[in-house]
Design a protein around this motif. Structure first.
Motif, short mmCIF file in Angstrom:
data_model
loop_
_atom_site.label_atom_id
_atom_site.label_comp_id
_atom_site.label_asym_id
_atom_site.label_seq_id
_atom_site.Cartn_x
_atom_site.Cartn_y
_atom_site.Cartn_z
N ILE A 1 0.87 -1.18 0.00
CA ILE A 1 0.00 0.00 0.00
C ILE A 1 0.90 1.23 0.00
O ILE A 1 1.72 1.41 0.91
CB ILE A 1 -0.93 -0.01 1.22
CG1 ILE A 1 -1.85 -1.24 1.16
CG2 ILE A 1 -1.75 1.27 1.29
CD1 ILE A 1 -2.67 -1.47 2.40
N LEU A 2 0.75 2.07 -1.01
CA LEU A 2 1.70 3.16 -1.24
C LEU A 2 1.14 4.54 -0.94
O LEU A 2 1.90 5.51 -0.86
CB LEU A 2 2.19 3.12 -2.70
CG LEU A 2 2.80 1.79 -3.16
CD1 LEU A 2 3.16 1.85 -4.64
CD2 LEU A 2 4.03 1.46 -2.32
N ALA A 3 -0.17 4.66 -0.78
CA ALA A 3 -0.77 5.98 -0.55
C ALA A 3 -2.07 5.83 0.21
O ALA A 3 -2.65 4.74 0.28
CB ALA A 3 -1.01 6.70 -1.89
N GLY A 4 -2.54 6.94 0.79
CA GLY A 4 -3.79 6.93 1.51
C GLY A 4 -4.60 8.18 1.23
O GLY A 4 -4.04 9.24 0.91
N ASP B 1 4.69 12.96 16.08
CA ASP B 1 4.98 12.06 14.95
C ASP B 1 3.97 10.92 15.02
O ASP B 1 4.20 9.91 15.67
CB ASP B 1 6.41 11.54 15.05
CG ASP B 1 6.78 10.62 13.89
OD1 ASP B 1 5.94 10.44 12.98
OD2 ASP B 1 7.89 10.07 13.92
N SER B 2 2.84 11.10 14.35
CA SER B 2 1.73 10.15 14.50
C SER B 2 2.07 8.76 13.98
O SER B 2 1.41 7.78 14.36
CB SER B 2 0.49 10.68 13.78
OG SER B 2 0.74 10.84 12.39
N HIS B 3 3.08 8.64 13.12
CA HIS B 3 3.47 7.34 12.58
C HIS B 3 4.77 6.82 13.19
O HIS B 3 5.35 5.86 12.69
CB HIS B 3 3.60 7.42 11.06
CG HIS B 3 2.30 7.61 10.35
ND1 HIS B 3 1.46 6.58 10.05
CD2 HIS B 3 1.69 8.74 9.91
CE1 HIS B 3 0.37 7.04 9.44
NE2 HIS B 3 0.49 8.35 9.36
N GLY B 4 5.20 7.45 14.27
CA GLY B 4 6.44 7.02 14.91
C GLY B 4 6.39 5.58 15.38
O GLY B 4 7.40 4.88 15.41
N HIS B 5 5.18 5.11 15.75
CA HIS B 5 5.04 3.73 16.24
C HIS B 5 5.40 2.69 15.19
O HIS B 5 5.72 1.55 15.53
CB HIS B 5 3.61 3.50 16.74
CG HIS B 5 2.56 3.72 15.70
ND1 HIS B 5 2.10 2.71 14.90
CD2 HIS B 5 1.86 4.83 15.34
CE1 HIS B 5 1.16 3.18 14.08
NE2 HIS B 5 0.99 4.46 14.33
N THR B 6 5.36 3.06 13.91
CA THR B 6 5.67 2.10 12.84
C THR B 6 7.17 1.92 12.64
O THR B 6 7.59 0.98 11.98
CB THR B 6 5.03 2.53 11.51
OG1 THR B 6 5.70 3.69 11.02
CG2 THR B 6 3.56 2.83 11.68
N ARG B 7 7.99 2.83 13.20
CA ARG B 7 9.44 2.76 13.02
C ARG B 7 10.14 1.96 14.11
O ARG B 7 11.36 1.83 14.10
CB ARG B 7 10.02 4.18 12.92
CG ARG B 7 9.73 4.84 11.58
CD ARG B 7 10.41 6.17 11.45
NE ARG B 7 9.68 7.21 12.13
CZ ARG B 7 8.64 7.85 11.62
NH1 ARG B 7 8.19 7.52 10.42
NH2 ARG B 7 8.03 8.81 12.29
N TYR B 8 9.37 1.42 15.03
CA TYR B 8 9.95 0.61 16.10
C TYR B 8 10.58 -0.66 15.52
O TYR B 8 10.06 -1.27 14.59
CB TYR B 8 8.85 0.25 17.10
CG TYR B 8 9.29 -0.65 18.22
CD1 TYR B 8 9.91 -0.13 19.36
CD2 TYR B 8 9.11 -2.03 18.14
CE1 TYR B 8 10.30 -0.96 20.39
CE2 TYR B 8 9.51 -2.87 19.18
CZ TYR B 8 10.10 -2.33 20.30
OH TYR B 8 10.50 -3.15 21.31
N ASP B 9 11.70 -1.06 16.11
CA ASP B 9 12.38 -2.28 15.69
C ASP B 9 12.54 -3.19 16.91
O ASP B 9 13.21 -2.81 17.89
CB ASP B 9 13.75 -1.94 15.10
CG ASP B 9 14.43 -3.14 14.44
OD1 ASP B 9 14.00 -4.28 14.69
OD2 ASP B 9 15.38 -2.93 13.67
N CYS B 10 11.93 -4.36 16.87
CA CYS B 10 12.00 -5.28 18.01
C CYS B 10 13.34 -5.97 18.10
O CYS B 10 13.62 -6.68 19.08
CB CYS B 10 10.88 -6.31 17.93
SG CYS B 10 10.95 -7.39 16.49
N LYS C 1 7.48 5.82 3.93
CA LYS C 1 8.23 5.24 2.82
C LYS C 1 8.49 3.75 3.01
O LYS C 1 9.01 3.08 2.11
CB LYS C 1 9.57 5.97 2.67
CG LYS C 1 9.42 7.45 2.34
CD LYS C 1 10.78 8.12 2.21
CE LYS C 1 10.63 9.61 1.89
NZ LYS C 1 11.94 10.29 1.78
N GLU C 2 8.15 3.21 4.18
CA GLU C 2 8.43 1.80 4.44
C GLU C 2 7.23 0.93 4.10
O GLU C 2 6.20 1.40 3.64
CB GLU C 2 8.85 1.64 5.90
CG GLU C 2 10.15 2.35 6.23
CD GLU C 2 10.62 2.05 7.63
OE1 GLU C 2 11.39 1.07 7.80
OE2 GLU C 2 10.22 2.77 8.56
#
Length: 399
Positions: A75-78, A387-396, A95-96
């Motif tokens: 999914i590339l856009a919203g 940063d509303s999308h900061g949660h998606t950049r987490y790395d476990c 971008k991820e």
């Protein structure tokens, strides 16, 4: 399937996404476990799962990401469309990697990647008690059978009886119901690689492309007394969906009308663990620990519930393997197991606290009738989660 012994070293309660992912993560580290699932077949409640970049990092560690990427387009856009004022705006997706998977695809690949005799169906765990002499967990199964274990990982979801016994209960409720389903488009849909969110008053419709011919959609709306009756029949759920979108564009009405009936799922109201409860609870008793929705059930507003479960699995397996001197059968001392669980919970607690707080503020904003409460939630979201999308950049991290 029958369990071959009355004693196991590592027992995982629950064969959903979290339980299967945890068993697979342990297997990747060379640690044997058994999974007890109360149903008689694999379960995949909720039609689809939206996987953000953090979820894909976990799936890469589990070794199943490449297969799953073949089942869903990126999914590339919203796009957001408010029907109240005809406002149309783009929703940034980053971008991820973002994809929407069938839950059955995810559950199947996790289960099929496990060694034989790992997964046991028809094994409902009624309670867990600690042996008064050894302090080891003793599981009481349906039918009166007892199973001794050294380590128990509880992954049996938001309705977990075991987490309730431990005082960890998802008592909080949003009065929002969610209808989910799939719609097939033999000649292709019009979304391309874009997801759409359409809103009118208190009703939102989300549409996400899964393949060129399949769309996952959801409808969120205020709970009504009709919901309890509709949940008894797929046809009634479809009628409820059609009633909910009767004033929406024709394409959305047709989407609901032409849905795959068997895919429909209605959640009457949303139960969750409040962020303040996550902050103050331990989530461990001896060598029994919680993971997944049994520990941190959250609403769908961030689409992170499933990915958080996958993160739990990776971190838990890493901590067990690193802290304990384990042989292939998963043996370790009680103190080593407790230290491993404490390390796992320390690493996970702030992550799930932030997810839960952000989810709670979004849910409260949508659920509240008071404009003042909505305003306060908006301010807090802007301050705490700029940063509303900061949660998606987490790395476990790595296994």
């Amino acid at each position: 399937m029958e369990i071959g012994d009355t004693k196991e070293n590592i027992v995982i309660v629950g064969g959903g996404i979290c339980g299967l992912a945890t068993a697979l993560a342990l297997h990747r580290k060379g640690i044997r476990s058994v999974v007890l699932e109360r149903s008689n077949a694999l379960r995949a409640t909720g039609a689809a799962i939206i996987v953000h970049p953090n979820g894909w990092r976990a799936l890469d560690q589990l070794g199943v990401a490449s297969h799953l990427r073949e089942t869903a387009i990126p999914i590339l856009a919203g796009q957001f469309h408010s029907l109240n004022n005809d406002e149309l705006k783009e929703i940034p997706v980053g971008k991820e990697e973002l994809r929407c998977l069938k839950r059955t695809d995810l559950v199947d690949i996790l289960a099929n990647s496990l060694p034989r005799n790992t997964l046991h169906f028809g094994c409902e765990v009624l309670s867990i008690k600690l042996d008064p002499i050894t302090s080891s967990p003793v599981l009481q199964l349906q039918g009166g059978r007892l199973l001794n274990a050294k380590v128990v990982i509880v992954c049996d979801g938001v309705n977990s009886a075991i987490s309730n016994m431990m005082g960890v209960r998802a008592e909080k409720i949003f009065t929002i119901s969610v209808i989910r389903g799939f719609t097939s488009y033999p000649n292709g849909h019009e979304l391309g690689s874009q997801f759409r969110l359409t809103k009118k008053d208190d009703t939102q419709v989300g549409q996400l492309p899964m393949t060129e011919n399949l769309v996952y959609w959801f409808i969120t709306r205020k709970y009504t007394c009709q919901d309890s009756m509709a949940s008894k029949s797929q046809k009634l759920v479809r009628n409820l969906a059609l009633d909910s979108v009767e004033s929406f564009p024709t394409s959305i009405i047709e989407m609901a009308e032409n849905c795959e009936l068997d895919s429909l799922h209605l959640t009457e109201y949303l139960r969750f663990h409040a962020p303040w409860d996550i902050l103050r609870r331990r989530f461990r008793e001896g060598t029994v620990a919680l993971a997944g929705d049994a520990m941190h059930a959250m609403g769908p507003f961030l689409a992170q519930g499933g990915s958080a479960c996958l993160e739990d699995a990776v971190v838990l397996a890493r901590c067990l393997a690193r802290t304990i001197h384990i042989d292939r059968n998963g043996r370790g001392t009680k103190m080593q197991v407790e230290e491993a669980f404490d390390e796992y919970l320390k690493e996970r607690k702030m992550r799930i606290l932030r997810l839960s707080l952000q989810m709670y503020l979004i849910g409260k904003m949508l659920d509240a009738s008071s404009q003042f409460v909505k305003f306060i939630c908006i301010i807090l979201l802007a301050v705490l989660f700029s940063d509303s999308h900061g949660h998606t950049r987490y790395d476990c991290g790595s296994l």
